[in-house]
Design an enzyme around this catalytic site. Sequence first.
Site, PDB file in Angstrom:
ATOM      1  N   ASN A 186       0.676  -1.183   0.276  1.00 50.30           N
ATOM      2  CA  ASN A 186       0.161   0.463   0.483  1.00 50.30           C
ATOM      3  C   ASN A 186       0.637   1.530  -0.291  1.00 50.30           C
ATOM      4  O   ASN A 186       0.731   2.446  -0.797  1.00 50.30           O
ATOM      5  CB  ASN A 186      -0.353  -0.140   1.485  1.00 50.30           C
ATOM      6  CG  ASN A 186      -2.464  -0.836   0.788  1.00 50.30           C
ATOM      7  OD1 ASN A 186      -2.981   0.110   0.163  1.00 50.30           O
ATOM      8  ND2 ASN A 186      -1.979  -2.038   1.271  1.00 50.30           N
ATOM      9  N   MET A 264       0.592  -3.394  12.371  1.00 57.55           N
ATOM     10  CA  MET A 264      -0.484  -4.373  13.394  1.00 57.55           C
ATOM     11  C   MET A 264      -0.420  -4.011  14.778  1.00 57.55           C
ATOM     12  O   MET A 264      -0.760  -5.373  15.096  1.00 57.55           O
ATOM     13  CB  MET A 264       0.384  -5.458  12.895  1.00 57.55           C
ATOM     14  CG  MET A 264       0.805  -5.490  11.007  1.00 57.55           C
ATOM     15  SD  MET A 264      -1.692  -5.366  10.659  1.00 57.55           S
ATOM     16  CE  MET A 264      -2.433  -6.859  10.840  1.00 57.55           C
ATOM     17  N   ARG A 265       0.007  -3.321  14.921  1.00 56.13           N
ATOM     18  CA  ARG A 265      -0.156  -2.886  16.700  1.00 56.13           C
ATOM     19  C   ARG A 265      -0.854  -1.615  16.890  1.00 56.13           C
ATOM     20  O   ARG A 265      -1.054  -0.707  15.682  1.00 56.13           O
ATOM     21  CB  ARG A 265       1.331  -2.906  17.333  1.00 56.13           C
ATOM     22  CG  ARG A 265       2.111  -4.100  17.075  1.00 56.13           C
ATOM     23  CD  ARG A 265       3.957  -3.051  17.580  1.00 56.13           C
ATOM     24  NE  ARG A 265       4.610  -4.483  18.002  1.00 56.13           N
ATOM     25  CZ  ARG A 265       4.615  -5.877  18.146  1.00 56.13           C
ATOM     26  NH1 ARG A 265       4.746  -5.748  19.278  1.00 56.13           N
ATOM     27  NH2 ARG A 265       5.983  -6.182  17.898  1.00 56.13           N
ATOM     28  N   ASN A 281      -6.356   4.649   8.792  1.00 56.91           N
ATOM     29  CA  ASN A 281      -5.652   3.231   8.280  1.00 56.91           C
ATOM     30  C   ASN A 281      -6.592   2.669   7.674  1.00 56.91           C
ATOM     31  O   ASN A 281      -7.687   2.874   7.050  1.00 56.91           O
ATOM     32  CB  ASN A 281      -5.706   2.401   9.861  1.00 56.91           C
ATOM     33  CG  ASN A 281      -5.564   1.125   9.462  1.00 56.91           C
ATOM     34  OD1 ASN A 281      -4.641   0.517   8.988  1.00 56.91           O
ATOM     35  ND2 ASN A 281      -6.581   0.180  10.482  1.00 56.91           N
ATOM     36  N   HIS A 283      -8.145  -0.697   6.242  1.00 58.66           N
ATOM     37  CA  HIS A 283      -8.247  -2.768   6.991  1.00 58.66           C
ATOM     38  C   HIS A 283      -9.124  -3.628   5.701  1.00 58.66           C
ATOM     39  O   HIS A 283      -9.930  -3.358   5.520  1.00 58.66           O
ATOM     40  CB  HIS A 283      -9.196  -2.820   8.396  1.00 58.66           C
ATOM     41  CG  HIS A 283      -9.741  -3.508   8.851  1.00 58.66           C
ATOM     42  ND1 HIS A 283      -8.616  -4.116   9.343  1.00 58.66           N
ATOM     43  CD2 HIS A 283     -10.190  -4.209   8.790  1.00 58.66           C
ATOM     44  CE1 HIS A 283      -8.921  -5.278  10.437  1.00 58.66           C
ATOM     45  NE2 HIS A 283     -10.184  -5.165   9.947  1.00 58.66           N
TER      46      HIS A 283
END
Length: 366
Positions: A186, A264-265, A281, A283
């Site tokens: 991305n 990923m946190r 973000n 998703h």
Amino acid sequence: MFVHNSADAAAFRDSLHTAGKRLVFTSGCFDVLHAGHVRYLAQARALGDALIVALNSDSSVSALKGPSRPVNSEADRAEILLGLKSVDAVIVFGEPRTTELIRQIRPHLFAKGGDYTPETLDAQERHALEQIGAEIHILPAVPGRSTTATLGRLAYPESPEATAPAAAKPVRRPRLGVLGSGEGTNFGVILKAIEAGTLNAEVALVLSDNFHAPILDRAKVKGIPSTWVDPGEHPNRFSLKAQQEASRRFQEADCDLIVCAGFMRRLKDPVLTDFAGRIVNVHPSLLPAFPGRSAWVQAFEAGVEEAGCTVHLIDAGIDTGPILAQSRVPVLPTDTADTLRQRIQAAEYQLFPAAIQDLLLRLPPR
Ligand code: GAR
């Protein structure tokens, strides 16, 4: 000619066909017409003998680009397009895709702008085009001439680029701070959108919690400052020290927007407060369905007919912040979790840069 329905458009196609001529079909929002559009449409028209433009209706432009769009109504957009020498017919459509229109009109040729590849064309549209035997042509994007660049010049009237010609270099473009844990595909697409002029921004800094993350290598190759932030001991958490370091580094890099591209946190304070409303973000699910990890596997195992991806602002929850844009991806009978993931990611590559651009246009200066 303004075409009121697909039957009239099909009749137009048939009259051309009988005369041994070929109809070119393209589609788009054409919200703020610029030289890139004019050149693109001229090239599309040159592929055949007449060009029909399927124009997204006002409601479908809003759904695709956000509530601040369209800038011009569908009636005005149709009138402007029909003023061009290259455009022979315009038909307005409200569906998310042009699949049905393609089936009904049966154009001889199909043209799409250079931000697509044959692989990233919508699978159903491509299938319909293959069924009717239409030639598919991807035409090159015109560098620096884009709706988002045009709107960017309007949104930053104090910058010299507002008064200078379109090709002039902006003095300060919105600065992105990127967070990623993995491949960074991305991120790669964001860089391409910036290079193509469809995203008016620059990447100021890339941070990763994963020392070996390819996203850091992608940044290095492009000469973009990048660094690993030690996430702390816990395998999934980002420690307070890490949150503080990330916030400090992004502030020092003068970032306007934080882009989570496969991070990923969970972000917490002080990042959330320091960049409130400025963390976006992507998703891989149609939120609020399937938050958390491996969302495409969750969707696949739940047996849903439709999956997709979401761009949203980050808040203190897990994938719960305000939704900015979504793209739907049908689950095919032949799908595995992996093939579904690939198509969801292809949808992300379309959605994410456009949603970032839309958000940047609405963000007040920091
Ligand atoms: C993307 O598919 C993104 O949606 C997902 O990670 C992938 C990163 O790929 N993000 C999440 O699941 C966040 N909850 P990339 O590193 O190749 O861009």
